[in-house]
Design a protein around this motif. Sequence first.
Motif, PDB file in Angstrom:
ATOM      1  N   SER A  18       0.821  -1.204   0.000  1.00  0.00           N
ATOM      2  CA  SER A  18       0.000   0.000   0.000  1.00  0.00           C
ATOM      3  C   SER A  18       0.858   1.257   0.000  1.00  0.00           C
ATOM      4  O   SER A  18       2.069   1.210   0.174  1.00  0.00           O
ATOM      5  N   VAL A  19       0.185   2.358  -0.157  1.00  0.00           N
ATOM      6  CA  VAL A  19       0.856   3.649  -0.280  1.00  0.00           C
ATOM      7  C   VAL A  19       1.504   4.028   1.046  1.00  0.00           C
ATOM      8  O   VAL A  19       0.900   3.854   2.108  1.00  0.00           O
ATOM      9  N   PRO A  20       2.742   4.538   1.013  1.00  0.00           N
ATOM     10  CA  PRO A  20       3.361   4.965   2.262  1.00  0.00           C
ATOM     11  C   PRO A  20       2.506   6.051   2.921  1.00  0.00           C
ATOM     12  O   PRO A  20       1.944   6.893   2.240  1.00  0.00           O
ATOM     13  N   PRO A  21       2.396   6.002   4.227  1.00  0.00           N
ATOM     14  CA  PRO A  21       1.534   6.960   4.905  1.00  0.00           C
ATOM     15  C   PRO A  21       2.203   8.318   5.071  1.00  0.00           C
ATOM     16  O   PRO A  21       3.417   8.437   4.901  1.00  0.00           O
ATOM     17  N   THR A  22       1.395   9.293   5.428  1.00  0.00           N
ATOM     18  CA  THR A  22       1.974  10.610   5.697  1.00  0.00           C
ATOM     19  C   THR A  22       2.307  10.746   7.183  1.00  0.00           C
ATOM     20  O   THR A  22       3.106  11.576   7.571  1.00  0.00           O
ATOM     21  N   ALA A  23       1.710   9.892   8.036  1.00  0.00           N
ATOM     22  CA  ALA A  23       1.981   9.985   9.481  1.00  0.00           C
ATOM     23  C   ALA A  23       3.417   9.552   9.761  1.00  0.00           C
ATOM     24  O   ALA A  23       3.986   8.743   9.033  1.00  0.00           O
ATOM     25  N   PHE A  24       3.994  10.058  10.844  1.00  0.00           N
ATOM     26  CA  PHE A  24       5.371   9.706  11.201  1.00  0.00           C
ATOM     27  C   PHE A  24       5.492   8.212  11.495  1.00  0.00           C
ATOM     28  O   PHE A  24       6.364   7.524  10.985  1.00  0.00           O
ATOM     29  N   LEU A  25       4.561   7.704  12.323  1.00  0.00           N
ATOM     30  CA  LEU A  25       4.516   6.250  12.565  1.00  0.00           C
ATOM     31  C   LEU A  25       3.129   5.764  12.196  1.00  0.00           C
ATOM     32  O   LEU A  25       2.137   6.330  12.642  1.00  0.00           O
ATOM     33  N   GLU A  26       3.080   4.760  11.361  1.00  0.00           N
ATOM     34  CA  GLU A  26       1.774   4.173  11.066  1.00  0.00           C
ATOM     35  C   GLU A  26       1.870   2.657  11.118  1.00  0.00           C
ATOM     36  O   GLU A  26       2.668   2.040  10.412  1.00  0.00           O
TER      37      GLU A  26
END
Length: 365
Positions: A18-26
């Motif tokens: 899946s697409v890398p998240p924008t949150a620092f830790l996900e």
Amino acid sequence: MTELHKTGAAVGEPVATSVPPTAFLEVRDLKVHFPTDDGLVKSVDGLSFQLEKGKTLGIVGESGSGKSVTSLGILGLHTAGQYGRRKAQLSGEIWLNGTELLTAPADEVRKLRGREMAMIFQDPLSALHPYYSIGQQITEAYRVHHKVDKKTARKRAIEMLDRVGIPQPDKRVDSYPHEFSGGMRQRAMIAMALVNNPELLIADEPTTALDVTVQAQILDLIRDLQKEFGSAVIMITHDLGVVAEMADELLVMYGGRCVERGTAEKVFYEPEHPYTWGLLGSMPRIDREQTDRLVPVKGSPPSLINLPQGCAFNPRCPYADVPKDQITRRERPELREVAPGHFTACHMSQEERTRIWTEEIAPTL
Ligand SMILES: Nc1ncnc2c1ncn2[C@@H]1O[C@H](COP(=O)(O)OP(=O)(O)OP(=O)(O)O)[C@@H](O)[C@H]1O
Ligand code: SF4
Ligand SMILES: [Mg+2]
């Protein structure tokens, strides 16, 4: 193939499609399972959450709910062979600052550990080596990630000991762990965890072994250091009271799964899940007699090999019959958003939950 690749293989290769998240830790659908002679122990079974830098997530749940297994999973410490012959099986995704840790090479995760993410354990003696001085250990932790000479690293160790409130840090730097009190050892471990300014700090029950005054000091210290370094903090505890004040978000775990998640304010003041109500009822309070203080949630934690069918909390839930059609015994409640950013996994209707909370639970707390 990396160690973590190998350990993840049996649950299904952890492929970060899946697409890398924008949150620092996900963390997405994290599962950590242990094959044992009695069956597969599903210690963490589908956990998801996000955390931004500068914010604190409190993970709360009773003993055995999967809190430590989650943190060790994030740090990549469930490596092959660590628990004897059997390997932990990990699946899901753990994104830290754009890197997916379950599929990253083991040496990359090792580099990130200590430099970008660090952990404070419940028992400092498990993290500090008895044969090396406190200073040697902090110096070493620093030099692993920084190409500096011993003198510079020692200066940094003294600075950190000073920062965490160790008196006479230039002298105490040469002490050994057994020469420190419990509170001082905890501070030394915090100094070691923070020596590289990690962006993610996981504090796993950092104060349970300490007396109340020292507990408060250590929590204040973690809070101050977080402000100073702007790191993301995961604070793990049995005690909702400990994290209610310092966390931005709370995640309540039961039997390896999340049963409620939301802002600390919502989860603490308008909790939605019967298990969270139980945890609130078991919080120590200064206005109660010692004897009425701790009313633990009745019953025992579920078996992680055979979780009860349907809602895992069903056998202990005083409201199990409220959803009249017995759905709770058949179908597992999914985590649903009951208000913006507030999720809970319970079959009761919102009206029923609100009525029980406001009329039956809140007045007794
Ligand atoms: N290597 C292992 N093999 C089998 N089961 C394990 C292993 N490690 C942990 N578990 C089990 O996973 C479950 C969750 O353990 P975990 O240590 O995460 O609990 P916890 O929520 O941190 O509890 P506590 O509050 O007591 O620290 C426990 O039932 C534990 O026995
Ligand atoms: S689904 Fe039913 S048993 Fe489970 S927490 Fe809700 S009311 Fe209790
Ligand atoms: Mg634990």
